[in-house]
Design a protein around this motif. Structure first.
Motif, PDB file in Angstrom:
ATOM      1  N   ASN A  66      67.296  50.352 -29.766  1.00  0.00           N
ATOM      2  CA  ASN A  66      66.742  51.703 -29.742  1.00  0.00           C
ATOM      3  C   ASN A  66      67.195  52.408 -28.465  1.00  0.00           C
ATOM      4  O   ASN A  66      66.459  52.463 -27.481  1.00  0.00           O
TER       5      ASN A  66
ATOM      6  N   GLU B  71      70.063  62.802 -29.616  1.00  0.00           N
ATOM      7  CA  GLU B  71      71.218  62.364 -30.395  1.00  0.00           C
ATOM      8  C   GLU B  71      72.291  61.717 -29.533  1.00  0.00           C
ATOM      9  O   GLU B  71      73.001  60.805 -29.968  1.00  0.00           O
TER      10      GLU B  71
ATOM     11  N   TYR C 216      71.848  57.955 -29.229  1.00  0.00           N
ATOM     12  CA  TYR C 216      72.254  57.212 -30.419  1.00  0.00           C
ATOM     13  C   TYR C 216      73.768  57.200 -30.562  1.00  0.00           C
ATOM     14  O   TYR C 216      74.372  56.184 -30.917  1.00  0.00           O
TER      15      TYR C 216
ATOM     16  N   SER D  35      71.896  52.446 -35.399  1.00  0.00           N
ATOM     17  CA  SER D  35      71.643  53.880 -35.495  1.00  0.00           C
ATOM     18  C   SER D  35      72.953  54.643 -35.434  1.00  0.00           C
ATOM     19  O   SER D  35      73.948  54.160 -34.890  1.00  0.00           O
TER      20      SER D  35
ATOM     21  N   VAL E 112      69.979  62.062 -37.346  1.00  0.00           N
ATOM     22  CA  VAL E 112      69.960  60.756 -36.697  1.00  0.00           C
ATOM     23  C   VAL E 112      69.325  59.754 -37.655  1.00  0.00           C
ATOM     24  O   VAL E 112      68.225  59.979 -38.168  1.00  0.00           O
TER      25      VAL E 112
ATOM     26  N   ILE F 286      68.128  55.679 -38.194  1.00  0.00           N
ATOM     27  CA  ILE F 286      67.892  54.307 -37.735  1.00  0.00           C
ATOM     28  C   ILE F 286      67.694  53.484 -38.998  1.00  0.00           C
ATOM     29  O   ILE F 286      66.751  53.723 -39.759  1.00  0.00           O
TER      30      ILE F 286
END
Length: 375
Positions: free
Chosen positions: A187, A226, A229, A276, A351, A353
């Motif tokens: 994460n 963003e 990620y 992600s 985005v 995940i």
């Protein structure tokens, strides 16, 4: 479609989760007695679990305890929806002291997704509460083993907006560093806050959602994150779609495939299945098409979509206001218009995940749906 101008009128709710033995109860006990927890209500599973000191209790009844700090502690009676409704109504009637925020404790084995679904789907809650964020407590000493053996612990970390890393005082520095690295891979957008014996300032845990109470407006940058990620994507895939729909970021990168994970990939590791990525769309989108594409993704891949956050530029809107979307697995929060774009970049972006889903697969599904000709 809702508008974020109503956000100040809705009470922020933070979800506190963490695996068994992570130190969640210790953190919660410290938080409830912190001066910054004035005008905050905490929903716990059992009063006994958080060790309430009688000397610090001002008022109490069967379900609600008011602490000297000004924090209101409430136990779950029935289900969470009933408890939140009861708190809201008792607050409105003046039966309990006023409060400005709610923190909900989950059980140690709890998947946070059902609670997030409840916050997004129940009509009473949607109009009166807003999800501020997920706070996940991670035990530095046992995290590596838990991540390998318990998928729920991985999921709790993957969907978090804030991560509190505990027991760093009884864990060697090398292990703490390894856990931090693994959390970043899981994460990258969630700040990791180190805590000893649950000592954390409440202010660093809250206001993780879309609405920023300090500016009284939407803060898309801190919510979407963003760039974080995008930075962890292994490499950028280049596709010639023949049309200008979803794609990776338009920056080219030279790369090799040594991503510096510092470990051998073992297919049995749960977090190796989670990653992600960000999809971008250069041209304004039609709401019916993008909504249909997202709905189809949710129906076909919902179990493996842990979270979606997005900012959309829609053809139907001529007021230059972007629309934010947010989903947990198959459940979408009502889309909301915000006042302005966070930057000059007007591209739509989503985005993702996900678990066991490739970026190319999601990109292909999205582009195929957006390219369809409808009668």
């Amino acid at each position: 479609m809702t508008n974020t101008t109503s956000e100040p009128d809705r009470l922020p709710v933070s979800i506190l989760t963490g695996f068994l033995g992570s130190g969640k109860t210790t953190l919660l006990s410290k938080l409830m007695h912190h001066p910054e927890m004035d005008r905050i209500a905490v929903i716990v599973n059992e009063f006994g679990e958080v060790g309430l000191d009688d000397a610090l209790v001002m008022e109490s009844n069967e379900d609600v305890v008011l602490l000297n700090s000004g924090c209101l502690c409430c136990t779950v009676r029935g289900d969470l929806v009933d408890t939140l409704k009861r708190l809201f109504k008792d607050r409105a009637k003046g039966n309990i002291p006023d409060f400005d925020r709610i923190v909900v404790e989950t059980t140690g084995l709890a998947d946070p997704a059902p609670i997030l679904h409840t916050m997004m789907a129940d009509p009473f809650l949607v109009t009166r509460f807003r999800l501020d964020g997920v706070i996940t407590v991670v035990d530095a000493h046992h995290a590596m083993e838990q991540f390998d053996k318990q998928f729920e612990s991985v999921k709790q970390a993957a969907v978090a907006d804030r991560i509190v890393l505990t027991k760093i005082d009884v864990t060697d520095a090398e292990m703490v560093s390894a856990v931090e690295k693994r959390l970043y891979e899981l994460n990258p957008a969630a700040p990791v806050i180190k805590a000893i014996q649950g000592d954390v300032a409440p202010s660093v845990l809250f206001d993780a959602g879309l609405y920023n109470p300090k500016t009284k407006s939407a803060d898309v940058g801190q919510w979407l994150r963003e760039e974080a990620y995008r930075a962890t994507e292994g490499h950028v895939h280049h596709h010639d779609h023949g049309h200008d729909h979803g794609h990776s970021d338009d920056n080219d990168h030279d790369h090799d495939h040594d991503h510096g994970h510092g470990h051998h990939h073992d297919v049995s590791r749960h977090d190796d299945h989670i990653h992600s990525f960000v999809l971008y769309f250069d041209e304004p989108l039609e709401w019916n098409r993008i909504a249909g594409a997202l709905d189809m993704m949710a129906q076909t891949h919902g179990a493996n979509i842990l979270r979606i956050k997005g900012l959309l530029n829609l053809k139907e809107l001529d007021d230059d206001q972007p629309v934010v979307v947010h989903a947990v697995q198959h459940m979408f929060h009502p889309p909301a218009k915000i006042e302005k774009w966070p930057s000059e970049d007007r591209r739509s972006r989503l985005v993702f995940i996900v678990r066991d889903l490739e970026k190319q697969t999601m990109e292909s599904v999205m582009n195929s749906y957006l390219a369809l000709e409808f009668a």
